[in-house]
Design a protein around this motif. Structure first.
Motif, short mmCIF file in Angstrom:
data_model
loop_
_atom_site.label_atom_id
_atom_site.label_comp_id
_atom_site.label_asym_id
_atom_site.label_seq_id
_atom_site.Cartn_x
_atom_site.Cartn_y
_atom_site.Cartn_z
N LEU A 43 -3.72 -6.13 -5.78
CA LEU A 43 -4.97 -6.55 -5.15
C LEU A 43 -5.48 -5.51 -4.16
O LEU A 43 -6.68 -5.42 -3.93
CB LEU A 43 -4.78 -7.90 -4.46
CG LEU A 43 -4.52 -9.09 -5.38
CD1 LEU A 43 -4.04 -10.29 -4.58
CD2 LEU A 43 -5.75 -9.43 -6.19
N CYS A 44 -4.58 -4.72 -3.60
CA CYS A 44 -4.97 -3.66 -2.66
C CYS A 44 -5.42 -2.39 -3.38
O CYS A 44 -6.05 -1.53 -2.77
CB CYS A 44 -3.81 -3.32 -1.73
SG CYS A 44 -3.41 -4.57 -0.53
N SER A 45 -5.08 -2.26 -4.65
CA SER A 45 -5.41 -1.04 -5.39
C SER A 45 -6.91 -0.87 -5.52
O SER A 45 -7.68 -1.84 -5.42
CB SER A 45 -4.76 -1.06 -6.77
OG SER A 45 -5.37 -2.05 -7.57
N GLU A 46 -7.31 0.36 -5.73
CA GLU A 46 -8.74 0.67 -5.91
C GLU A 46 -9.57 0.25 -4.71
O GLU A 46 -10.76 -0.01 -4.83
CB GLU A 46 -9.29 0.01 -7.18
CG GLU A 46 -8.54 0.33 -8.45
CD GLU A 46 -8.68 1.78 -8.87
OE1 GLU A 46 -9.77 2.35 -8.70
OE2 GLU A 46 -7.68 2.32 -9.37
N ASN A 47 -8.92 0.11 -3.56
CA ASN A 47 -9.62 -0.30 -2.33
C ASN A 47 -10.39 -1.61 -2.48
O ASN A 47 -11.47 -1.77 -1.91
CB ASN A 47 -10.55 0.82 -1.84
CG ASN A 47 -9.77 2.03 -1.41
OD1 ASN A 47 -8.70 1.91 -0.82
ND2 ASN A 47 -10.28 3.21 -1.73
N LEU A 48 -9.83 -2.54 -3.25
CA LEU A 48 -10.47 -3.83 -3.43
C LEU A 48 -10.50 -4.61 -2.12
O LEU A 48 -11.48 -5.26 -1.79
CB LEU A 48 -9.76 -4.66 -4.49
CG LEU A 48 -9.89 -4.19 -5.92
CD1 LEU A 48 -8.99 -5.00 -6.83
CD2 LEU A 48 -11.33 -4.28 -6.38
N MET A 49 -9.38 -4.54 -1.40
CA MET A 49 -9.26 -5.26 -0.13
C MET A 49 -8.07 -4.71 0.63
O MET A 49 -7.24 -4.01 0.06
CB MET A 49 -9.12 -6.76 -0.37
CG MET A 49 -7.94 -7.16 -1.21
SD MET A 49 -7.85 -8.94 -1.56
CE MET A 49 -9.34 -9.19 -2.49
N ASN A 50 -7.98 -5.06 1.90
CA ASN A 50 -6.85 -4.61 2.70
C ASN A 50 -5.64 -5.51 2.45
O ASN A 50 -5.74 -6.54 1.78
CB ASN A 50 -7.21 -4.53 4.19
CG ASN A 50 -7.56 -5.88 4.78
OD1 ASN A 50 -7.04 -6.92 4.38
ND2 ASN A 50 -8.46 -5.88 5.74
N TYR A 51 -4.50 -5.12 3.01
CA TYR A 51 -3.25 -5.85 2.77
C TYR A 51 -3.35 -7.31 3.21
O TYR A 51 -2.93 -8.22 2.49
CB TYR A 51 -2.08 -5.16 3.48
CG TYR A 51 -0.78 -5.89 3.27
CD1 TYR A 51 -0.01 -5.63 2.14
CD2 TYR A 51 -0.34 -6.83 4.18
CE1 TYR A 51 1.19 -6.32 1.93
CE2 TYR A 51 0.85 -7.52 3.98
CZ TYR A 51 1.60 -7.26 2.85
OH TYR A 51 2.77 -7.95 2.64
N GLU A 52 -3.89 -7.54 4.40
CA GLU A 52 -3.99 -8.90 4.92
C GLU A 52 -4.83 -9.80 4.01
O GLU A 52 -4.46 -10.93 3.71
CB GLU A 52 -4.59 -8.88 6.34
CG GLU A 52 -4.68 -10.25 6.97
CD GLU A 52 -5.26 -10.21 8.37
OE1 GLU A 52 -5.96 -11.16 8.73
OE2 GLU A 52 -5.00 -9.23 9.10
N SER A 53 -5.96 -9.28 3.55
CA SER A 53 -6.82 -10.05 2.65
C SER A 53 -6.13 -10.30 1.32
O SER A 53 -6.20 -11.40 0.77
CB SER A 53 -8.14 -9.30 2.41
OG SER A 53 -8.87 -9.19 3.61
N ALA A 54 -5.46 -9.28 0.80
CA ALA A 54 -4.73 -9.43 -0.46
C ALA A 54 -3.65 -10.50 -0.33
O ALA A 54 -3.44 -11.31 -1.24
CB ALA A 54 -4.12 -8.10 -0.87
N GLN A 55 -2.96 -10.52 0.81
CA GLN A 55 -1.93 -11.53 1.02
C GLN A 55 -2.54 -12.93 1.07
O GLN A 55 -1.98 -13.88 0.54
CB GLN A 55 -1.15 -11.24 2.31
CG GLN A 55 0.04 -12.15 2.51
CD GLN A 55 1.09 -11.98 1.42
OE1 GLN A 55 1.61 -10.89 1.20
NE2 GLN A 55 1.41 -13.06 0.72
N GLN A 56 -3.72 -13.06 1.68
CA GLN A 56 -4.40 -14.36 1.73
C GLN A 56 -4.76 -14.83 0.32
O GLN A 56 -4.61 -16.01 0.00
CB GLN A 56 -5.67 -14.27 2.58
CG GLN A 56 -5.41 -14.14 4.05
CD GLN A 56 -6.70 -14.00 4.84
OE1 GLN A 56 -7.68 -13.42 4.38
NE2 GLN A 56 -6.71 -14.54 6.05
N VAL A 57 -5.24 -13.93 -0.51
CA VAL A 57 -5.59 -14.28 -1.89
C VAL A 57 -4.34 -14.70 -2.65
O VAL A 57 -4.32 -15.73 -3.34
CB VAL A 57 -6.30 -13.10 -2.60
CG1 VAL A 57 -6.47 -13.38 -4.09
CG2 VAL A 57 -7.66 -12.84 -1.95
N LYS A 58 -3.28 -13.91 -2.54
CA LYS A 58 -2.01 -14.22 -3.21
C LYS A 58 -1.48 -15.58 -2.75
O LYS A 58 -1.06 -16.40 -3.58
CB LYS A 58 -1.00 -13.11 -2.93
CG LYS A 58 0.30 -13.27 -3.64
CD LYS A 58 0.14 -13.05 -5.12
CE LYS A 58 1.48 -13.12 -5.83
NZ LYS A 58 1.33 -13.25 -7.27
#
Length: 102
Positions: A43-58
């Motif tokens: 989710l963080c790849s390709e600058n889709l979102m930062n780590y915190e946002s990716a963790q929230q999505v996951k």
């Protein structure tokens, strides 16, 4: 009951996913199934979102309430087209795949 993947993602009210992010996720992953099973690093790849946002999505996709919400929409016939498909040719995660998480 047919929609695009970005609209469905936005309508699910996933934390950290506004419509712009929803469009990027749809373009990057192509299906709700791939997004729901993506790792935080994916989710963080390709600058889709930062780590915190990716963790929230996951975390959102890992919650039973979220799984039930998606399952309920699928049962009502809501379907999202893959980005390169016409809306008439729907591709979605099956109910069986969602219930396996229960």
């Amino acid at each position: 009951k047919q929609t695009t993947l970005p609209r469905l993602l936005y309508a699910l009210n996933i934390p950290a996913v506004d419509f712009v992010v929803a469009e990027k996720l749809a373009d990057q992953f192509g299906t709700l199934n791939r997004i729901s099973t993506a790792s935080v690093s994916d989710l963080c790849s390709e600058n889709l979102m930062n780590y915190e946002s990716a963790q929230q999505v996951k975390d959102w996709f890992g919650q039973q309430a979220s799984v039930r919400k998606i399952k309920k929409l699928l049962e009502k016939g809501v379907r999202a087209a893959e980005p390169d498909e016409k809306i008439d040719n729907m591709c979605y995660k099956s109910d069986a795949e969602y219930t396996q998480s229960d």
